[in-house]
Design a protein around this motif. Structure first.
Motif, PDB file in Angstrom:
ATOM      1  N   ALA A   3       0.834  -1.202   0.000  1.00 33.69           N
ATOM      2  CA  ALA A   3       0.000   0.000   0.000  1.00 33.69           C
ATOM      3  C   ALA A   3       0.867   1.250   0.000  1.00 33.69           C
ATOM      4  CB  ALA A   3      -0.910   0.002   1.224  1.00 33.69           C
ATOM      5  N   GLN A   4       0.334   2.294  -0.593  1.00 31.85           N
ATOM      6  CA  GLN A   4       1.027   3.572  -0.669  1.00 31.85           C
ATOM      7  C   GLN A   4       0.069   4.681  -0.239  1.00 31.85           C
ATOM      8  OE1 GLN A   4       4.254   3.838  -1.446  1.00 31.85           O
ATOM      9  NE2 GLN A   4       4.464   1.651  -1.896  1.00 31.85           N
ATOM     10  N   GLY A   5       0.641   5.745   0.345  1.00 26.64           N
ATOM     11  CA  GLY A   5      -0.156   6.911   0.675  1.00 26.64           C
ATOM     12  C   GLY A   5      -1.332   6.597   1.572  1.00 26.64           C
ATOM     13  N   MET A   6      -2.522   7.038   1.147  1.00 28.75           N
ATOM     14  CA  MET A   6      -3.729   6.861   1.948  1.00 28.75           C
ATOM     15  C   MET A   6      -4.098   5.391   2.091  1.00 28.75           C
ATOM     16  SD  MET A   6      -5.818   8.646   3.740  1.00 28.75           S
ATOM     17  CE  MET A   6      -5.717  10.328   3.095  1.00 28.75           C
ATOM     18  N   GLN A   7      -3.645   4.541   1.165  1.00 30.60           N
ATOM     19  CA  GLN A   7      -3.940   3.107   1.267  1.00 30.60           C
ATOM     20  C   GLN A   7      -3.337   2.513   2.538  1.00 30.60           C
ATOM     21  OE1 GLN A   7      -2.351   1.542  -2.374  1.00 30.60           O
ATOM     22  NE2 GLN A   7      -4.263   1.860  -3.514  1.00 30.60           N
ATOM     23  N   ALA A  22      -3.028   3.942   5.449  1.00 33.04           N
ATOM     24  CA  ALA A  22      -3.934   4.244   6.561  1.00 33.04           C
ATOM     25  C   ALA A  22      -5.162   3.346   6.525  1.00 33.04           C
ATOM     26  CB  ALA A  22      -4.346   5.718   6.503  1.00 33.04           C
ATOM     27  N   ARG A  23      -5.704   3.102   5.336  1.00 35.42           N
ATOM     28  CA  ARG A  23      -6.886   2.243   5.232  1.00 35.42           C
ATOM     29  C   ARG A  23      -6.570   0.826   5.688  1.00 35.42           C
ATOM     30  NH1 ARG A  23      -7.335   4.725  -0.098  1.00 35.42           N
ATOM     31  NH2 ARG A  23      -8.791   6.490  -0.009  1.00 35.42           N
ATOM     32  N   VAL A  24      -5.417   0.323   5.280  1.00 32.74           N
ATOM     33  CA  VAL A  24      -5.020  -1.033   5.699  1.00 32.74           C
ATOM     34  C   VAL A  24      -4.859  -1.093   7.212  1.00 32.74           C
ATOM     35  CG1 VAL A  24      -3.165  -2.736   5.616  1.00 32.74           C
ATOM     36  CG2 VAL A  24      -3.945  -1.639   3.512  1.00 32.74           C
ATOM     37  N   GLN A  25      -4.218  -0.096   7.780  1.00 32.21           N
ATOM     38  CA  GLN A  25      -4.015  -0.096   9.229  1.00 32.21           C
ATOM     39  C   GLN A  25      -5.333   0.011   9.977  1.00 32.21           C
ATOM     40  OE1 GLN A  25      -1.211   3.153   9.266  1.00 32.21           O
ATOM     41  NE2 GLN A  25       0.544   1.783   9.527  1.00 32.21           N
ATOM     42  N   GLY A  39      -9.532  -2.697  13.084  1.00 38.07           N
ATOM     43  CA  GLY A  39     -10.918  -3.127  13.234  1.00 38.07           C
ATOM     44  C   GLY A  39     -11.045  -4.633  13.362  1.00 38.07           C
ATOM     45  N   ALA A  40     -10.276  -5.364  12.556  1.00 38.22           N
ATOM     46  CA  ALA A  40     -10.321  -6.829  12.635  1.00 38.22           C
ATOM     47  C   ALA A  40      -9.841  -7.322  13.994  1.00 38.22           C
ATOM     48  CB  ALA A  40      -9.466  -7.428  11.515  1.00 38.22           C
ATOM     49  N   VAL A  41      -8.766  -6.724  14.511  1.00 40.35           N
ATOM     50  CA  VAL A  41      -8.251  -7.117  15.827  1.00 40.35           C
ATOM     51  C   VAL A  41      -9.278  -6.801  16.907  1.00 40.35           C
ATOM     52  CG1 VAL A  41      -6.463  -6.641  17.550  1.00 40.35           C
ATOM     53  CG2 VAL A  41      -5.840  -6.876  15.139  1.00 40.35           C
ATOM     54  N   ALA A  42      -9.938  -5.647  16.802  1.00 34.10           N
ATOM     55  CA  ALA A  42     -10.965  -5.291  17.780  1.00 34.10           C
ATOM     56  C   ALA A  42     -12.140  -6.262  17.728  1.00 34.10           C
ATOM     57  CB  ALA A  42     -11.443  -3.857  17.533  1.00 34.10           C
ATOM     58  N   ILE A  54      -2.496   0.157  16.588  1.00 32.68           N
ATOM     59  CA  ILE A  54      -2.539   0.101  15.119  1.00 32.68           C
ATOM     60  C   ILE A  54      -3.383   1.253  14.568  1.00 32.68           C
ATOM     61  CG2 ILE A  54      -3.256  -1.293  13.140  1.00 32.68           C
ATOM     62  CD1 ILE A  54      -2.762  -3.780  14.887  1.00 32.68           C
ATOM     63  N   ALA A  55      -4.487   1.567  15.241  1.00 29.51           N
ATOM     64  CA  ALA A  55      -5.312   2.696  14.801  1.00 29.51           C
ATOM     65  C   ALA A  55      -4.548   4.014  14.912  1.00 29.51           C
ATOM     66  CB  ALA A  55      -6.593   2.756  15.632  1.00 29.51           C
ATOM     67  N   ALA A  56      -3.713   4.138  15.968  1.00 31.56           N
ATOM     68  CA  ALA A  56      -2.898   5.351  16.107  1.00 31.56           C
ATOM     69  C   ALA A  56      -1.905   5.473  14.945  1.00 31.56           C
ATOM     70  CB  ALA A  56      -2.156   5.336  17.441  1.00 31.56           C
ATOM     71  N   PHE A  57      -1.308   4.347  14.566  1.00 27.05           N
ATOM     72  CA  PHE A  57      -0.429   4.366  13.388  1.00 27.05           C
ATOM     73  C   PHE A  57      -1.222   4.737  12.133  1.00 27.05           C
ATOM     74  CE2 PHE A  57       2.525   1.785  15.968  1.00 27.05           C
ATOM     75  CZ  PHE A  57       3.699   2.459  15.687  1.00 27.05           C
ATOM     76  N   GLY A  58      -2.473   4.255  12.068  1.00 29.08           N
ATOM     77  CA  GLY A  58      -3.311   4.605  10.927  1.00 29.08           C
ATOM     78  C   GLY A  58      -3.576   6.101  10.847  1.00 29.08           C
ATOM     79  N   LEU A  59      -3.836   6.715  12.010  1.00 35.10           N
ATOM     80  CA  LEU A  59      -4.038   8.170  12.026  1.00 35.10           C
ATOM     81  C   LEU A  59      -2.776   8.909  11.578  1.00 35.10           C
ATOM     82  CD1 LEU A  59      -6.037   8.569  15.373  1.00 35.10           C
ATOM     83  CD2 LEU A  59      -6.908   8.862  13.045  1.00 35.10           C
ATOM     84  N   ARG A  60      -1.631   8.415  12.048  1.00 35.99           N
ATOM     85  CA  ARG A  60      -0.384   9.064  11.623  1.00 35.99           C
ATOM     86  C   ARG A  60      -0.178   8.916  10.120  1.00 35.99           C
ATOM     87  NH1 ARG A  60       5.522   7.003  13.483  1.00 35.99           N
ATOM     88  NH2 ARG A  60       4.907   5.368  12.025  1.00 35.99           N
ATOM     89  N   SER A  61      -0.437   7.724   9.594  1.00 37.27           N
ATOM     90  CA  SER A  61      -0.288   7.516   8.151  1.00 37.27           C
ATOM     91  C   SER A  61      -1.264   8.389   7.374  1.00 37.27           C
ATOM     92  CB  SER A  61      -0.521   6.040   7.815  1.00 37.27           C
ATOM     93  OG  SER A  61       0.411   5.208   8.475  1.00 37.27           O
ATOM     94  N   ARG A  62      -2.466   8.564   7.916  1.00 38.13           N
ATOM     95  CA  ARG A  62      -3.453   9.412   7.232  1.00 38.13           C
ATOM     96  C   ARG A  62      -2.988  10.865   7.198  1.00 38.13           C
ATOM     97  NH1 ARG A  62      -8.032  12.415   8.471  1.00 38.13           N
ATOM     98  NH2 ARG A  62      -9.723  12.258   6.923  1.00 38.13           N
ATOM     99  N   ARG A  63      -2.458  11.349   8.329  1.00 35.50           N
ATOM    100  CA  ARG A  63      -1.967  12.726   8.356  1.00 35.50           C
ATOM    101  C   ARG A  63      -0.822  12.921   7.366  1.00 35.50           C
ATOM    102  NH1 ARG A  63      -2.781  12.293  14.024  1.00 35.50           N
ATOM    103  NH2 ARG A  63      -0.582  11.764  14.305  1.00 35.50           N
ATOM    104  N   ARG A  64       0.064  11.945   7.307  1.00 35.02           N
ATOM    105  CA  ARG A  64       1.178  12.039   6.357  1.00 35.02           C
ATOM    106  C   ARG A  64       0.665  12.070   4.920  1.00 35.02           C
ATOM    107  NH1 ARG A  64       5.824   7.859   8.643  1.00 35.02           N
ATOM    108  NH2 ARG A  64       6.504   9.139  10.418  1.00 35.02           N
ATOM    109  N   ALA A  65      -0.322  11.221   4.636  1.00 31.03           N
ATOM    110  CA  ALA A  65      -0.852  11.177   3.271  1.00 31.03           C
ATOM    111  C   ALA A  65      -1.521  12.498   2.905  1.00 31.03           C
ATOM    112  CB  ALA A  65      -1.838  10.018   3.141  1.00 31.03           C
ATOM    113  N   LEU A  66      -2.265  13.068   3.859  1.00 32.62           N
ATOM    114  CA  LEU A  66      -2.902  14.352   3.595  1.00 32.62           C
ATOM    115  C   LEU A  66      -1.872  15.455   3.421  1.00 32.62           C
ATOM    116  CD1 LEU A  66      -5.917  14.185   6.103  1.00 32.62           C
ATOM    117  CD2 LEU A  66      -5.990  13.978   3.602  1.00 32.62           C
TER     118      LEU A  66
END
Length: 532
Positions: free
Chosen positions: A267-271, A273-276, A281-284, A492-504
């Motif tokens: 995955a690249q960019g916003m992808q 964050a979506r994967v993370q 969600g799956a772990v939860a 993992i969700a926190a990493f997803g938020l960080r990846s989303r901010r980076r992508a934006l």
């Protein structure tokens, strides 16, 4: 032998690469290599000392504590080797280039000792990791001598490769090398996870999830190649338990996917964050599923225990009602209040509370005894020193009662009880010139000795053990694992938020005439190299 050989080779080669590149830069720039070699020697000595100290401490501990220390060392080793695998998977392509850039900067600034310090820290880091990882592998190995031999061979080969790279006679594709050895070490680390879970059980830390999942006895036979591969190399026992299989898969699958997922399909960019977010969600969901469907803990039920009286045919039972012990023996019923919370002990193999109380005398005992009563109380015999013709009675009686009542409970349930009593009467008068002391062993005047039957004690202990096992299963599957998975999902969700901010941020970076001149991409370089 093979796991320790690969460990020694990989860790040794990482240190040798760094030392070789630094030595080449020092030599090229006319700097002395002596400070660097001193740092390397000190780092090696400290690493060996760490391993020796840990081994000595482990051997000096009691057996259960040794198992606990092996679990801790195994967990630390898994963290170290996972970090090494992930880091090398990310940096192996540009490792030489990054090291050369750092070394060039240090030489340009005139900091030759900084390079020596870099070599010291690199060797110390790899040496410390190697000590911990090898110690964990030694503990899981069936042959200490073969494991040590493999480690020595691996380190020697790594040093020789490092010398060859330094001399320019050896070229090595780092990406391929670390990729293949990384796969093997993932399997070894997964085996260490399994071993750490087993030693945690042997240390008494983990008592749930111990159901045997597979019987590999037909495959893992001592002395066979399969046994050497599965048990000796990969750490898989002949009887893997449920929690061990879960731990093995929980480590192996995500780490292997992370390392070997095709780069072209990552995955690249916003992808990212979506994967993370999807993984979180799956772990939860798994955590919620465990909370909903984990086996429920049951409450133990108190049942009366059958008792038998020593030296008598009377039988009865003993039961616990809140803090009151009720003893029914024949037609006699007594109640004893248990004070406080008792003393923590282990009884019949389970954790229990114990009370040890003095025997309570009977409420009403006669102040005088006729000769017939005295004979009956003494089991149908005249007491020694009493003559029926010369001492016809009646006798004045003074009573005393001794002995102890012992009670054991677990989970608030009575699991065992016994009473050892001694009743003594001192008689005077009735023709006696001196007092006589008589032990009353049985009969209505004696305080009885009794004990719960072996069958009743075993049945109660088995019921408590089964209840505690169900409670342990519930704590593991319904509480502890869901909490751990919930924390993992949040991380993992926190990493997803960080990846989303980076992508934006990347999307909002200005492009075109107003943007800063683009920095030309570094051209791809070959991974095959020799130290210059």
């Amino acid at each position: 032998m093979l796991p320790t050989l690969v460990i020694g080779l990989r860790e040794g080669l990482e240190a040798a690469l760094i030392v070789g590149i630094i030595a080449a830069f020092l030599r090229k720039n006319g700097k002395s290599l002596t400070p660097m070699w001193i740092g390397v020697g000190v780092a090696v000595a400290l690493s060996i000392a760490v391993g020796v100290v840990l081994r000595v401490i482990e051997k000096s501990l009691p057996q259960a504590a040794q198992e606990g220390m092996e679990s801790v060392i195994g967990a630390v080793a898994v963290v170290f080797v996972t970090g090494m695998i992930v880091w090398m998977n990310t940096h192996s392509r540009g490792l030489k280039r990054e090291l050369e850039a750092e070394a060039s900067e240090a030489i340009h600034d005139g900091h030759a000792y900084a390079l020596a310090g870099m070599a010291f820290l690199a060797v110390l880091k790899e040496g410390f990791e190697t000590s911990v990882f090898l110690l964990a592998t030694f503990s899981a190995s069936t042959s200490m001598s073969l494991a040590a031999t493999g480690a020595v061979i691996g380190v020697v080969v790594a040093v020789l490769i490092g010398i060859g790279i330094y001399a320019g006679s050896v070229k090595l594709n780092l990406s391929t090398f670390f990729r293949w050895t990384g796969g093997f070490l993932i399997l070894v680390a997964a085996g260490l996870v399994l071993t750490a879970l087993r030693t945690s059980h042997e240390a008494g830390w983990l008592n749930a999830g111990q159901q045997t999942v597979l019987d590999l006895g037909a495959v893992v036979r001592p002395g066979t190649v399969q046994s050497a591969l599965l048990t000796g190399v990969l750490g898989i026992p002949a009887d893997p338990r449920l929690i061990e299989v879960v731990g093995w898969l929980a480590y192996l699958v995500p780490v292997a996917l992370f390392v070997y997922w095709p780069r072209a399909r990552r995955a690249q960019g916003m992808q990212i964050a979506r994967v993370q977010f999807g993984v979180a969600g799956a772990v939860a969901l798994v955590a919620l599923g465990l909370v909903a469907f984990a086996p429920r803990a049951s409450t133990p039920h108190d049942q009366p225990l059958a008792i038998s009286s020593a030296g008598a045919a009377d039988e009865g039972n003993v039961a616990l009602s809140r803090s009151t012990l009720k003893v029914g023996l024949g037609d006699d019923t007594t109640a004893v209040e248990l004070p406080g919370a008792g003393t923590a002990v282990t009884h019949n193999g389970i954790a229990a509370r114990q009370w040890k109380l003095p025997v309570t005398p009977r409420a009403a005992l006669p102040a005088t005894l006729s000769l017939d009563q005295l004979v009956a109380a003494n089991g149908g015999r005249l007491p020694v020193g009493v003559n029926a013709a010369q001492n016809p009675g009646p006798f004045d009686a003074q009573w005393s009662t001794g002995g102890a009542l012992e009670v054991w409970t677990s989970e608030g349930v009575l699991i065992d009880a016994q009473q050892t009593a001694r009743t003594v009467v001192t008689i005077t008068g009735g023709g006696l010139t001196t007092s006589r002391t008589v032990s009353i062993a049985s009969g209505p005047l004696a305080q009885p000795s009794w004990a719960a039957t072996d069958a009743a004690v075993q049945s109660a202990s088995d019921a408590i053990a089964a209840t505690q096992a169900r409670q342990a299963e519930h704590r593991l599957w319904g509480i502890q694992l869901p909490i751990a998975l919930g924390v993992a999902a949040l991380i993992i969700a926190a990493f997803g938020l960080r990846s989303r901010r980076r992508a934006l941020t990347d999307q909002n970076t200005p492009v075109g005439p107003t943007a800063s001149p683009a920095i030309p991409a570094t051209s791809q370089r070959s991974n095959s190299y020799a130290a210059q």
